[in-house]
Design an enzyme around this catalytic site. Structure first.
Site, PDB file in Angstrom:
ATOM      1  CG  ASP A  11     -17.668  32.078  27.930  1.00 31.69           C
ATOM      2  OD1 ASP A  11     -16.864  31.259  27.461  1.00 31.69           O
ATOM      3  OD2 ASP A  11     -17.994  32.103  29.130  1.00 31.69           O
ATOM      4  CG  ASP A 130     -18.104  22.532  29.896  1.00 31.11           C
ATOM      5  OD1 ASP A 130     -16.967  23.007  30.103  1.00 31.11           O
ATOM      6  OD2 ASP A 130     -18.845  22.907  28.975  1.00 31.11           O
TER       7      ASP A 130
END
Length: 250
Positions: A11, A130
């Site tokens: 990330d 997600d």
């Protein structure tokens, strides 16, 4: 049987690898090029790089970071974050991505998945899904964890694959960064409804967690904190997975 994949995730925010819990409280975890090289040397099968601030900030992906990682990376690379149109995907693929992952923009305009699949192939088109628990089900989460929609995550997985997604990167918002293991119920629910490969993400702390996810139907397992914190290596995880009966490339 196809080999199961172990995929480290980077990330990235402002050129640095970050990690948090449930996408919040981000802490610095290192340099993306250094970590990418380390994980490749540890026998990672692929790498995922997600620009976590691109969509919330309304900008494109950090192309320079992708280029820098690609120059040193000998394994397949999936890149996500800030992809809103075909031109964004083109720029990332030209910078060295092998696959592109879309979340928020695909929810806003599912036809984007069709356009990507028609232009680059389904194998290049990844739905980054997600999901957070919502009663007895799950709802889709967008904008790097900021918005929890009323969109049913399982139904969206079906719609997205019908639209053109050739793979699903399935992240449990509830488990992200917690080390409590993948959400196996979520994983089973999605895997029972789609025929494309599913990558389990969110909550890994051990090889047993990964083995559980593979048993639940995942084709690959994503991990971040467990590697960034140097609790183990990709190679060690693979050895443990093999000992647990998983078909992995050693």
């Amino acid at each position: 049987m196809l080999m199961r994949r172990v995929i480290p995730c980077l990330d990235v925010d402002a050129g640095r690898v970050v990690k948090g819990v449930k996408f919040q409280g981000l802490r610095d975890a290192g340099d993306p090029v250094e970590l990418a090289c380390a994980y490749a040397e540890q026998n990672a099968d692929e790498l995922v790089l997600l620009d976590v601030s691109a969509t919330p900030e309304g900008r494109g992906n950090a192309i320079d970071t992708v280029r820098a990682v690609r120059r040193q990376l000998p394994i397949p690379l999936t890149v996500g974050g800030g992809i809103r149109k075909i031109e964004d995907a083109v720029a990332l693929l030209e910078a060295g991505a092998d696959k592109v992952g879309v979340n928020t923009a695909a929810v806003n305009r599912p036809k984007l998945l069709t356009e990507l699949a028609n232009r680059f192939g389904r194998q290049c088109t990844v739905l980054a899904l997600d999901a957070s628990r919502n009663g007895n089900g799950w709802r889709a989460v967008v904008r790097s964890g900021r918005d929890h929609l009323e969109l049913d995550a399982i139904e969206w997985a079906e719609q997205a694959t019908a639209a053109g997604a050739g793979e699903i990167l399935l992240t449990s918002w509830d488990r992200d960064g917690t080390g409590s293991g993948y959400d196996l119920e979520l994983l089973r629910a999605v895997c029972s409804k789609v025929t494309v490969p599913v990558i389990a993400s969110g909550g890994a702390r051990s090889a047993q967690h990964m083995a559980d996810a593979l048993e639940a139907g995942a084709d690959a397992v994503l991990c971040a904190s467990i590697l960034h914190d140097k609790n183990t290596t990709v190679g060690e995880l693979k050895k443990q997975l093999a000992a647990l009966g998983a078909e992995v490339r050693l």
